[in-house]
Design a protein around this motif. Sequence first.
Motif, short mmCIF file in Angstrom:
data_model
loop_
_atom_site.label_atom_id
_atom_site.label_comp_id
_atom_site.label_asym_id
_atom_site.label_seq_id
_atom_site.Cartn_x
_atom_site.Cartn_y
_atom_site.Cartn_z
N UNK A 149 60.16 16.08 17.70
CA UNK A 149 58.91 15.46 18.12
C UNK A 149 59.18 13.99 18.40
N UNK A 150 58.79 13.56 19.58
CA UNK A 150 58.96 12.17 19.99
C UNK A 150 57.59 11.54 20.19
N UNK A 151 57.43 10.34 19.66
CA UNK A 151 56.23 9.54 19.86
C UNK A 151 56.64 8.42 20.81
N UNK A 152 56.11 8.44 22.02
CA UNK A 152 56.54 7.51 23.06
C UNK A 152 55.56 6.35 23.19
N UNK A 153 56.03 5.18 22.84
CA UNK A 153 55.25 3.96 23.06
C UNK A 153 55.53 3.42 24.44
N UNK A 211 64.88 3.63 31.16
CA UNK A 211 64.50 4.29 29.91
C UNK A 211 63.92 5.67 30.20
N UNK A 212 63.12 5.76 31.25
CA UNK A 212 62.54 7.04 31.65
C UNK A 212 63.64 8.05 31.98
N UNK A 213 64.62 7.64 32.79
CA UNK A 213 65.72 8.53 33.16
C UNK A 213 66.56 8.92 31.95
N UNK A 214 66.83 7.97 31.09
CA UNK A 214 67.62 8.23 29.87
C UNK A 214 66.89 9.25 28.98
N UNK A 215 65.57 9.09 28.86
CA UNK A 215 64.78 10.05 28.07
C UNK A 215 64.86 11.45 28.65
#
Length: 131
Positions: free
Chosen positions: A72-76, A85-89
């Motif tokens: 579970x990831x909580x994305x701030x 960061x989007x691509x890395x995620x």
Amino acid sequence: MAGQALLDLCESHLRGSATIRKQLREAAIHAASEPERLFARAMNRRGIRLLCNHPIGPYRCDFVDERSHTVIEIDGREFHSESSAFRRDRRRQNELLLGGWLVLRYAAADVYQSVDSCANEAAAVIKRRRH
């Protein structure tokens, strides 16, 4: 971390206070951000203990339930708004999925607005996958 040291001490002694152990778990001492702490407390109230900031391969995940193979990831917004960061995620999520993990993502804003809805959904998924 002092909280972890106290929790370890309580766990290592058979007569450690169950109340203190419960309070330390509910304090979510391993969660890195306020929305993560809110989410961890909500999951704890549902009887689900998650590993916080737990490594899976080269990645450190916000929350992990090993038994159900759920991350579970909580994305701030501050950490996930740049294109790199989007691509890395996305690469990270794909690797976790290919490794057999289910990845649930919640926006920090959604956790603040409706932590119970997020926690209810995650708890239902985890319980279903554990069986």
